[in-house]
Write a protein that holds these residues in place. Structure first.
Motif, PDB file in Angstrom:
ATOM      1  N   LEU A 172     -12.270  14.226  -5.391  1.00 21.70           N
ATOM      2  CA  LEU A 172     -12.660  15.425  -4.642  1.00 21.70           C
ATOM      3  C   LEU A 172     -13.122  16.543  -5.566  1.00 21.70           C
ATOM      4  N   ASN A 173     -12.380  16.759  -6.659  1.00 23.45           N
ATOM      5  CA  ASN A 173     -12.691  17.901  -7.526  1.00 23.45           C
ATOM      6  C   ASN A 173     -13.960  17.704  -8.349  1.00 23.45           C
ATOM      7  N   LYS A 174     -14.594  16.528  -8.251  1.00 25.79           N
ATOM      8  CA  LYS A 174     -15.854  16.316  -8.966  1.00 25.79           C
ATOM      9  C   LYS A 174     -16.998  17.050  -8.284  1.00 25.79           C
ATOM     10  N   TYR A 175     -16.912  17.201  -6.972  1.00 28.12           N
ATOM     11  CA  TYR A 175     -18.007  17.801  -6.213  1.00 28.12           C
ATOM     12  C   TYR A 175     -17.599  19.056  -5.440  1.00 28.12           C
ATOM     13  N   ILE A 176     -16.305  19.210  -5.167  1.00 29.28           N
ATOM     14  CA  ILE A 176     -15.842  20.352  -4.375  1.00 29.28           C
ATOM     15  C   ILE A 176     -14.784  21.102  -5.165  1.00 29.28           C
ATOM     16  N   SER A 177     -15.052  22.362  -5.437  1.00 27.85           N
ATOM     17  CA  SER A 177     -14.102  23.181  -6.183  1.00 27.85           C
ATOM     18  C   SER A 177     -13.326  24.087  -5.236  1.00 27.85           C
ATOM     19  N   ARG A 178     -12.307  24.692  -5.783  1.00 20.87           N
ATOM     20  CA  ARG A 178     -11.525  25.654  -5.003  1.00 20.87           C
ATOM     21  C   ARG A 178     -12.406  26.815  -4.545  1.00 20.87           C
ATOM     22  N   ASP A 179     -13.284  27.275  -5.438  1.00 23.59           N
ATOM     23  CA  ASP A 179     -14.173  28.394  -5.095  1.00 23.59           C
ATOM     24  C   ASP A 179     -15.145  28.017  -3.981  1.00 23.59           C
ATOM     25  N   ASN A 180     -15.606  26.754  -3.981  1.00 22.40           N
ATOM     26  CA  ASN A 180     -16.498  26.308  -2.904  1.00 22.40           C
ATOM     27  C   ASN A 180     -15.831  26.486  -1.542  1.00 22.40           C
ATOM     28  N   LEU A 181     -14.583  26.077  -1.452  1.00 25.31           N
ATOM     29  CA  LEU A 181     -13.861  26.184  -0.183  1.00 25.31           C
ATOM     30  C   LEU A 181     -13.593  27.640   0.184  1.00 25.31           C
ATOM     31  N   GLN A 182     -13.279  28.454  -0.828  1.00 19.67           N
ATOM     32  CA  GLN A 182     -13.028  29.872  -0.559  1.00 19.67           C
ATOM     33  C   GLN A 182     -14.289  30.547  -0.027  1.00 19.67           C
ATOM     34  N   HIS A 183     -15.435  30.251  -0.640  1.00 23.20           N
ATOM     35  CA  HIS A 183     -16.696  30.845  -0.180  1.00 23.20           C
ATOM     36  C   HIS A 183     -17.058  30.330   1.213  1.00 23.20           C
ATOM     37  N   LEU A 184     -16.806  29.058   1.462  1.00 25.20           N
ATOM     38  CA  LEU A 184     -17.090  28.496   2.783  1.00 25.20           C
ATOM     39  C   LEU A 184     -16.292  29.225   3.857  1.00 25.20           C
ATOM     40  N   MET A 185     -15.028  29.490   3.562  1.00 25.50           N
ATOM     41  CA  MET A 185     -14.173  30.164   4.533  1.00 25.50           C
ATOM     42  C   MET A 185     -14.551  31.639   4.688  1.00 25.50           C
ATOM     43  N   SER A 186     -14.703  32.336   3.565  1.00 24.13           N
ATOM     44  CA  SER A 186     -14.907  33.788   3.612  1.00 24.13           C
ATOM     45  C   SER A 186     -16.335  34.184   3.966  1.00 24.13           C
ATOM     46  N   ASP A 187     -17.309  33.484   3.372  1.00 18.64           N
ATOM     47  CA  ASP A 187     -18.705  33.901   3.518  1.00 18.64           C
ATOM     48  C   ASP A 187     -19.419  33.247   4.690  1.00 18.64           C
ATOM     49  N   TRP A 188     -18.799  32.264   5.301  1.00 26.15           N
ATOM     50  CA  TRP A 188     -19.467  31.606   6.426  1.00 26.15           C
ATOM     51  C   TRP A 188     -18.598  31.611   7.678  1.00 26.15           C
ATOM     52  N   LEU A 189     -17.447  30.954   7.624  1.00 18.31           N
ATOM     53  CA  LEU A 189     -16.628  30.823   8.833  1.00 18.31           C
ATOM     54  C   LEU A 189     -16.124  32.171   9.341  1.00 18.31           C
ATOM     55  N   LEU A 190     -15.536  32.971   8.437  1.00 15.86           N
ATOM     56  CA  LEU A 190     -14.926  34.225   8.876  1.00 15.86           C
ATOM     57  C   LEU A 190     -15.919  35.381   8.955  1.00 15.86           C
ATOM     58  N   SER A 191     -17.086  35.219   8.379  1.00 17.97           N
ATOM     59  CA  SER A 191     -18.050  36.327   8.401  1.00 17.97           C
ATOM     60  C   SER A 191     -18.902  36.329   9.662  1.00 17.97           C
ATOM     61  N   GLN A 192     -18.810  35.264  10.446  1.00 17.08           N
ATOM     62  CA  GLN A 192     -19.674  35.141  11.617  1.00 17.08           C
ATOM     63  C   GLN A 192     -18.884  35.335  12.913  1.00 17.08           C
ATOM     64  N   PRO A 193     -19.366  36.176  13.812  1.00 17.96           N
ATOM     65  CA  PRO A 193     -18.726  36.267  15.135  1.00 17.96           C
ATOM     66  C   PRO A 193     -19.094  35.053  15.974  1.00 17.96           C
ATOM     67  N   MET A 194     -18.367  34.860  17.049  1.00 15.30           N
ATOM     68  CA  MET A 194     -18.729  33.782  17.971  1.00 15.30           C
ATOM     69  C   MET A 194     -20.082  34.089  18.605  1.00 15.30           C
ATOM     70  N   THR A 195     -20.926  33.094  18.664  1.00 14.73           N
ATOM     71  CA  THR A 195     -22.233  33.288  19.286  1.00 14.73           C
ATOM     72  C   THR A 195     -22.087  33.323  20.804  1.00 14.73           C
ATOM     73  N   ALA A 196     -23.109  33.858  21.450  1.00 13.23           N
ATOM     74  CA  ALA A 196     -23.097  33.908  22.917  1.00 13.23           C
ATOM     75  C   ALA A 196     -23.039  32.501  23.507  1.00 13.23           C
ATOM     76  N   VAL A 197     -23.703  31.556  22.851  1.00 10.42           N
ATOM     77  CA  VAL A 197     -23.681  30.169  23.331  1.00 10.42           C
ATOM     78  C   VAL A 197     -22.271  29.594  23.244  1.00 10.42           C
ATOM     79  N   MET A 198     -21.596  29.836  22.118  1.00 11.99           N
ATOM     80  CA  MET A 198     -20.236  29.328  21.959  1.00 11.99           C
ATOM     81  C   MET A 198     -19.291  29.960  22.980  1.00 11.99           C
ATOM     82  N   ARG A 199     -19.437  31.251  23.212  1.00 10.07           N
ATOM     83  CA  ARG A 199     -18.567  31.926  24.175  1.00 10.07           C
ATOM     84  C   ARG A 199     -18.774  31.366  25.581  1.00 10.07           C
ATOM     85  N   LYS A 200     -20.025  31.111  25.946  1.00 14.21           N
ATOM     86  CA  LYS A 200     -20.295  30.529  27.261  1.00 14.21           C
ATOM     87  C   LYS A 200     -19.706  29.125  27.358  1.00 14.21           C
ATOM     88  N   ASP A 201     -19.824  28.354  26.278  1.00 11.83           N
ATOM     89  CA  ASP A 201     -19.245  27.004  26.277  1.00 11.83           C
ATOM     90  C   ASP A 201     -17.733  27.062  26.469  1.00 11.83           C
TER      91      ASP A 201
END
Length: 368
Positions: free
Chosen positions: A75-104
């Motif tokens: 796992l650590n050959k391609y995915i680092s701790r920082d990769n996961l931190q950026h994925l969580m902070s800069d993508w998952l938590l930085s985005q509000p739910m879209t109108a489509v997701m809320r309707k779903d």
């Protein structure tokens, strides 16, 4: 052997099974051998067709070999701790739910809650009796927390004031209605009340409220003590289990009686809006980001030395699952191989390949 003719951009591929020819024999080469001549475009067309057919036949085994190779990588050959931190902070938590997701979410909640199957499924099918007993015993065992809760509900000043006002209004309403019906006697009693208030310089209502409040505070203290004494660990557990026994055979659809399903007053809309509000508040809070970072660190410490396949297996993704997934994707792969954009890219790649000078020289291509 390879020769070129005098026409532009043609490749002559000569195939022979005879022994090596002399220089004299070479002069009559075209007459003595079977020769096939292709233009570069013909050759590219043939190669594109071959690649499409070959990839179509090899798509499934290639995908499985690719998964086996990828799964064997750490796992650590391609995915680092920082990769996961950026994925969580800069993508998952930085985005509000879209109108489509809320309707779903709203539509799925409505489908689940109001599905006809809920009429025939009892609550006991969702929650086992042993689960309720375990929860009841767990709740009942927390004596200190239970006493705090009882004090909050029964022994606080707000509860005493509320009870005082309730009793006062009940007594006052009773007295007023009784005196009005008593005729002359009632008028005499009202006169006596007025004389009493003048003599004592105090309002009878205030005196009654003070009396009730003083005595009710004492009653609430007694009620709190009695509740704490009566609600033992076993009694709390018994009450919870008994309460569950009363409702467990009711259908799941009974929960609908606590919800509204009108266009202008939809409980599902309120639930979804509450989820959205909570999510938007939490996703930008330093508190949640701190916990997310700590959680990722814990997970990564546990699995950084694992292979990709080991991590995938924890999600029940094994070779059998990948085989089924690969088979399901085959129609997509086949359509992609036959698509104009794929053919265009392969053709562009081959044209660029044959346009290289050293390739032309190596194949003895005539550029005239």
């Amino acid at each position: 052997m390879l020769t070129t003719n005098t026409q532009y951009n043609k490749l002559s591929i000569t195939m022979t099974s005879k022994p090596m020819q002399t220089s004299k024999d070479n002069q009559n080469l075209d007459l003595e051998t079977n020769t096939s001549t292709f233009t570069i475009n013909n050759l590219i067309d043939a190669q594109v067709d071959f690649m499409q057919q070959w990839l179509r036949q090899q798509a499934e085994p290639l995908s499985m070999e690719a998964w086996q190779w990828f799964g064997a990588q750490p796992l650590n050959k391609y995915i680092s701790r920082d990769n996961l931190q950026h994925l969580m902070s800069d993508w998952l938590l930085s985005q509000p739910m879209t109108a489509v997701m809320r309707k779903d979410i709203r539509d799925i909640l409505h489908t689940v809650i109001y599905h006809p199957v809920n009429d025939n499924v009892p609550l006991s099918e969702l929650v086992d009796d042993t689960q309720v007993e375990t929860l009841a015993n767990y709740v009942g065992s927390h004596e200190q927390q239970r006493n705090v809760l009882i004090h909050t509900l029964v022994g606080n000043e707000t509860f005493a004031d509320l009870l005082t006002q309730t009793l006062y209004h009940a007594i006052n309403d009773f007295m007023e209605s009784t005196l009005d019906k008593a005729g002359g006697v009632g008028k005499l009693m009202k006169l006596g009340r007025s004389s009493f208030e003048k003599a004592t310089n105090r309002n009878l209502d205030e005196k009654l409220q003070a009396y009730l409040h003083r005595n009710i505070k004492d009653l609430t203290r007694r009620a709190e003590a009695n509740a704490q004494a009566h609600l033992s660990n076993e009694e709390v557990a018994r009450l919870l289990v008994t309460g569950w026994a009363r409702i467990k055979e009711q259908p799941v659809s009974h929960l609908q009686t606590y919800l509204h399903d009108e266009t202008d007053n939809s409980s599902i809309d309120h639930i979804e809006a509450s989820i959205q509000q909570s999510y938007n508040r939490l996703r930008v809070s330093p508190y949640l980001h701190t916990l997310a970072v700590a959680s990722i660190d814990t997970w990564y410490d546990n699995h950084q030395a694992d292979t990709i396949a080991t991590v995938a297996a924890s999600l029940h993704i094994d070779e059998q699952a990948m085989t089924q997934f690969s088979t399901a994707l085959l129609p997509v792969v086949h359509d992609a191989l036959d698509s104009p954009w794929f053919v265009a890219h392969i053709r562009e790649m081959l044209e660029a390949f044959y346009a290289q000078s050293h390739i032309k020289e190596g194949l003895a291509l005539n550029n005239e």
